[in-house]
Design an enzyme around this catalytic site. Structure first.
Site, short mmCIF file in Angstrom:
data_model
loop_
_atom_site.label_atom_id
_atom_site.label_comp_id
_atom_site.label_asym_id
_atom_site.label_seq_id
_atom_site.Cartn_x
_atom_site.Cartn_y
_atom_site.Cartn_z
N PRO A 1 0.90 -1.47 -0.20
CA PRO A 1 0.20 0.16 -0.22
C PRO A 1 1.15 1.13 -0.38
CG PRO A 1 -0.67 -1.37 1.82
CD PRO A 1 0.88 -2.25 1.26
N GLU A 2 0.86 1.79 -0.72
CA GLU A 2 1.43 3.19 -0.44
C GLU A 2 0.47 4.39 0.26
OE1 GLU A 2 3.79 4.29 -4.73
OE2 GLU A 2 4.62 1.95 -4.47
N HIS B 1 -5.08 -14.71 9.38
CA HIS B 1 -4.23 -13.37 9.48
C HIS B 1 -4.39 -11.79 10.29
CE1 HIS B 1 -1.06 -15.75 7.08
NE2 HIS B 1 -1.95 -15.70 6.35
N ARG C 1 2.14 -10.84 6.06
CA ARG C 1 3.75 -10.30 6.68
C ARG C 1 3.96 -10.10 7.49
NH1 ARG C 1 6.17 -8.97 0.19
NH2 ARG C 1 8.09 -9.75 2.08
#
Ligand SMILES: [Zn+2]
Length: 277
Positions: A2-3, A96, A115
């Site tokens: 994500p930016e 997750h 992650r």
């Protein structure tokens, strides 16, 4: 990953749906994120109302009643989704779902991160400025101070590539790899150019186009590559508007010359050898 546009899109969605709600319960199922989630986060946050949601660079700043603030960073693969009873969870593996907040209307805010490079910190508002993560960040790309004068000042004498300069978070906060290639294509500047040699007129274009490209991307809810989905599980639509990124050997949209791919600062970069000088 994500930016800025993805984080800003998320901020806008949550500002509409979650502000004003009170967190009635919180559960931390996995505390091992980039920094360990504080053991007392769940207890400290329960009973607080979400008052506003801000953003600095790629950090979401969730302002809570009682003068606390929760800072969230999505890392490489994180997502914070506001889930109603009918939430379509198929894109998120429940394994997750690391942190879960139940709100007073029965909806849930869920932090999912395969992650686990994300960050979730709860702290008194006054301490935010001192955080290592936020100290030394450059201006926001939409700020007035991010302009040609500024880029001229910070780029003179710089030997590194212009692409690395605009991706340097100390220079401007929130320009990631995908957008850097797109910005330089539209500004007609080759990404490998020595920053110190980029002309004033080119820097002017870069400053203007940076804000433009990021605004367009926010309007499209960002770019989806692989795992990123927004707060409602929707993919971003900006990927279809990318002109050079991930288009190696495909014809340039302006001149049909094959797009080239190179590695700059260990990141893949794309440019048109004819349009970009
Ligand atoms: Zn071209």
């Amino acid at each position: 990953m994500p930016e800025l546009p993805e984080v800003e899109s998320l901020r806008r969605i949550l500002a509409r749906s979650a502000v004003g709600r009170t967190i009635v319960a919180a559960v931390v199922k996995e505390k091992r994120l980039r920094r360990t989630v504080a053991p007392d986060l769940a207890v400290t946050i329960a009973g607080r109302t979400i008052e506003a949601i801000g953003r600095r660079a790629k950090y979401l700043l969730i302002e809570m009643s009682g003068d606390h603030l929760m800072m969230v960073h999505l890392g490489m693969s994180g997502s914070l989704t506001h889930r109603r009873a009918d939430f379509d969870g198929r894109f998120f593996n429940p394994r997750h779902d690391h942190v879960e907040f139940t709100l007073d209307d029965g909806t849930r805010l869920v932090y999912n991160d395969p992650r686990r490079f994300g960050l979730m910190l709860l702290l008194p508002r006054g301490e935010v400025g001192a955080l290592a993560e936020l100290r030394g960040l450059g201006p926001e790309p939409f700020a007035d101070e991010f302009n040609a004068d500024y880029l001229w000042r910070v780029s003179r004498g710089r030997k590194g590539a212009i692409k690395n300069l605009i991706m340097d978070q100390r220079i401007v906060a929130g320009v990631g790899n995908i957008y850097a290639s797109e910005i330089l294509f539209r500004a007609l500047v080759r990404p490998t150019r020595r920053a110190g040699r980029v002309t004033r007129a080119e820097l002017d274009r870069i400053a203007t186009i940076t804000a433009q490209v990021l605004r367009e991307a926010i309007g499209s809810r960002g770019t989806t590559f692989r795992s990123y989905r927004d707060s409602q599980g929707q993919p971003g639509r900006f990927a279809s508007k990318l002109r050079v990124y991930d288009r190696e050997d495909k014809p340039c949209v302006e001149c049909a010359t094959p797009i080239r791919a190179i590695v700059i600062g260990q990141r893949s970069s794309f440019y048109c050898p004819r349009c970009q000088k």
